[in-house]
Design a protein around this motif. Structure first.
Motif, PDB file in Angstrom:
ATOM      1  N   ASN A  31      31.519  39.030  42.724  1.00 28.65           N
ATOM      2  CA  ASN A  31      31.585  39.918  41.555  1.00 28.65           C
ATOM      3  C   ASN A  31      32.226  39.267  40.342  1.00 28.65           C
ATOM      4  O   ASN A  31      32.867  39.943  39.543  1.00 28.65           O
ATOM      5  CB  ASN A  31      32.316  41.226  41.896  1.00 28.65           C
ATOM      6  CG  ASN A  31      31.610  42.021  42.962  1.00 28.65           C
ATOM      7  OD1 ASN A  31      30.392  42.113  42.961  1.00 28.65           O
ATOM      8  ND2 ASN A  31      32.365  42.575  43.892  1.00 28.65           N
ATOM      9  N   SER A  32      32.072  37.963  40.209  1.00 29.85           N
ATOM     10  CA  SER A  32      32.686  37.272  39.069  1.00 29.85           C
ATOM     11  C   SER A  32      32.062  37.705  37.746  1.00 29.85           C
ATOM     12  O   SER A  32      32.692  37.613  36.701  1.00 29.85           O
ATOM     13  CB  SER A  32      32.578  35.759  39.228  1.00 29.85           C
ATOM     14  OG  SER A  32      31.217  35.369  39.256  1.00 29.85           O
ATOM     15  N   GLY A  33      30.838  38.183  37.789  1.00 28.79           N
ATOM     16  CA  GLY A  33      30.161  38.663  36.576  1.00 28.79           C
ATOM     17  C   GLY A  33      30.390  40.140  36.332  1.00 28.79           C
ATOM     18  O   GLY A  33      29.837  40.710  35.409  1.00 28.79           O
ATOM     19  N   ALA A  36      29.524  47.379  38.903  1.00 26.15           N
ATOM     20  CA  ALA A  36      29.317  48.690  38.286  1.00 26.15           C
ATOM     21  C   ALA A  36      30.636  49.453  38.190  1.00 26.15           C
ATOM     22  O   ALA A  36      31.422  49.493  39.145  1.00 26.15           O
ATOM     23  CB  ALA A  36      28.302  49.482  39.090  1.00 26.15           C
ATOM     24  N   HIS A  37      30.887  50.027  37.041  1.00 20.57           N
ATOM     25  CA  HIS A  37      32.103  50.825  36.828  1.00 20.57           C
ATOM     26  C   HIS A  37      32.006  52.097  37.666  1.00 20.57           C
ATOM     27  O   HIS A  37      30.953  52.728  37.712  1.00 20.57           O
ATOM     28  CB  HIS A  37      32.248  51.156  35.340  1.00 20.57           C
ATOM     29  CG  HIS A  37      33.593  51.683  34.983  1.00 20.57           C
ATOM     30  ND1 HIS A  37      33.927  53.006  35.141  1.00 20.57           N
ATOM     31  CD2 HIS A  37      34.687  51.064  34.473  1.00 20.57           C
ATOM     32  CE1 HIS A  37      35.178  53.196  34.733  1.00 20.57           C
ATOM     33  NE2 HIS A  37      35.657  52.024  34.326  1.00 20.57           N
ATOM     34  N   PRO A  38      33.097  52.495  38.338  1.00 21.61           N
ATOM     35  CA  PRO A  38      33.012  53.654  39.230  1.00 21.61           C
ATOM     36  C   PRO A  38      32.781  54.998  38.509  1.00 21.61           C
ATOM     37  O   PRO A  38      32.244  55.923  39.100  1.00 21.61           O
ATOM     38  CB  PRO A  38      34.360  53.657  39.960  1.00 21.61           C
ATOM     39  CG  PRO A  38      35.256  52.794  39.159  1.00 21.61           C
ATOM     40  CD  PRO A  38      34.393  51.851  38.378  1.00 21.61           C
ATOM     41  N   GLY A  47      36.744  43.628  37.793  1.00 23.11           N
ATOM     42  CA  GLY A  47      37.222  43.308  39.126  1.00 23.11           C
ATOM     43  C   GLY A  47      38.567  42.604  39.077  1.00 23.11           C
ATOM     44  O   GLY A  47      39.316  42.679  38.103  1.00 23.11           O
ATOM     45  N   ASP A  48      38.884  41.897  40.132  1.00 19.66           N
ATOM     46  CA  ASP A  48      40.173  41.220  40.284  1.00 19.66           C
ATOM     47  C   ASP A  48      40.234  39.974  39.397  1.00 19.66           C
ATOM     48  O   ASP A  48      39.567  38.975  39.670  1.00 19.66           O
ATOM     49  CB  ASP A  48      40.370  40.859  41.749  1.00 19.66           C
ATOM     50  CG  ASP A  48      41.714  40.217  42.034  1.00 19.66           C
ATOM     51  OD1 ASP A  48      42.578  40.198  41.124  1.00 19.66           O
ATOM     52  OD2 ASP A  48      41.908  39.728  43.160  1.00 19.66           O
ATOM     53  N   ARG A  52      38.991  35.946  39.954  1.00 20.46           N
ATOM     54  CA  ARG A  52      37.938  35.368  39.116  1.00 20.46           C
ATOM     55  C   ARG A  52      38.336  34.014  38.541  1.00 20.46           C
ATOM     56  O   ARG A  52      37.482  33.173  38.298  1.00 20.46           O
ATOM     57  CB  ARG A  52      37.563  36.324  37.988  1.00 20.46           C
ATOM     58  CG  ARG A  52      36.715  37.481  38.486  1.00 20.46           C
ATOM     59  CD  ARG A  52      36.237  38.354  37.366  1.00 20.46           C
ATOM     60  NE  ARG A  52      37.371  39.051  36.779  1.00 20.46           N
ATOM     61  CZ  ARG A  52      37.441  39.435  35.519  1.00 20.46           C
ATOM     62  NH1 ARG A  52      36.451  39.196  34.705  1.00 20.46           N
ATOM     63  NH2 ARG A  52      38.495  40.070  35.067  1.00 20.46           N
ATOM     64  N   ILE A  53      39.622  33.813  38.278  1.00 21.80           N
ATOM     65  CA  ILE A  53      40.012  32.527  37.685  1.00 21.80           C
ATOM     66  C   ILE A  53      40.797  31.634  38.651  1.00 21.80           C
ATOM     67  O   ILE A  53      41.287  30.595  38.252  1.00 21.80           O
ATOM     68  CB  ILE A  53      40.808  32.714  36.382  1.00 21.80           C
ATOM     69  CG1 ILE A  53      42.166  33.361  36.643  1.00 21.80           C
ATOM     70  CG2 ILE A  53      40.029  33.485  35.361  1.00 21.80           C
ATOM     71  CD1 ILE A  53      43.093  33.271  35.457  1.00 21.80           C
TER      72      ILE A  53
END
Length: 177
Positions: A31-33, A36-38, A47-48, A52-53
């Motif tokens: 999910n780095s990109g 969907a927003h809940p 996301g986290d 991601r980095i």
């Protein structure tokens, strides 16, 4: 004679390319990109941030530092080699240092937020974002000042103007040349 600055610019370009390649080859993150927003349809949620980095954060920081170094080198390249005095190079070095401090504040402020989950605010933004919004412009001001205040000393001297006027006069007197 070739300027040493050209070789420095080339080396920075190679390092930047290597950094981008390393980022591309880094381990992918789920999910780095975004995902969907809940609650809001059509919106993406990041996301986290730490995940991601995790593999590319330091590489992105290195790329940013290299980019700032490249900007300084290219600005210096725009000044005739015989006018790149020690004083001029100190101005450019000082400007680079200021830009790197701003870059470090953005990076470390974001890292601190990811570790602690809290941040201070400055002029309406989280601290790392404030450094990005306000500090980036602050870091560019010395370049503007060097160019405007040092224009007659580094860019277009009185001697250059006289030579240009002489060239124009010669062209008017002998247009066939």
């Amino acid at each position: 004679m070739r300027s040493k600055l050209i070789y420095i610019i080339f080396a920075i370009g190679v390092l930047m390319a290597g950094t981008v390649l390393a980022i591309c080859l880094a381990e992918p993150v789920a999910n780095s990109g975004g995902m969907a927003h809940p609650q809001i349809p059509g919106m993406q949620s990041g996301g986290d941030g730490a995940a991601r980095i995790e593999h590319i954060g330091y590489l992105a920081f290195a790329f940013h530092c290299l980019l700032l170094s490249l900007i300084i080198c290219l600005c210096s390249l725009g000044v005739a080699e015989h006018r790149r005095s020690r004083e001029f190079m100190l101005y450019m070095g000082g400007t680079l240092c200021l830009m790197l401090v701003v870059c470090w504040q953005m990076y470390s402020g974001h890292q601190q937020f990811l570790q602690t989950g809290t941040t201070a605010y400055f002029m309406g933004f989280p601290l790392a974002t404030s450094w990005q919004v306000y500090g980036t412009w602050l870091g560019a001001i010395p370049l503007i000042l060097i160019y405007t205040l040092g224009f007659r000393k580094y860019i277009y001297t009185v001697e250059d103007e006289e030579k240009f006027e002489q060239l124009l006069t010669e062209m008017k007197e002998n247009p066939e040349k």
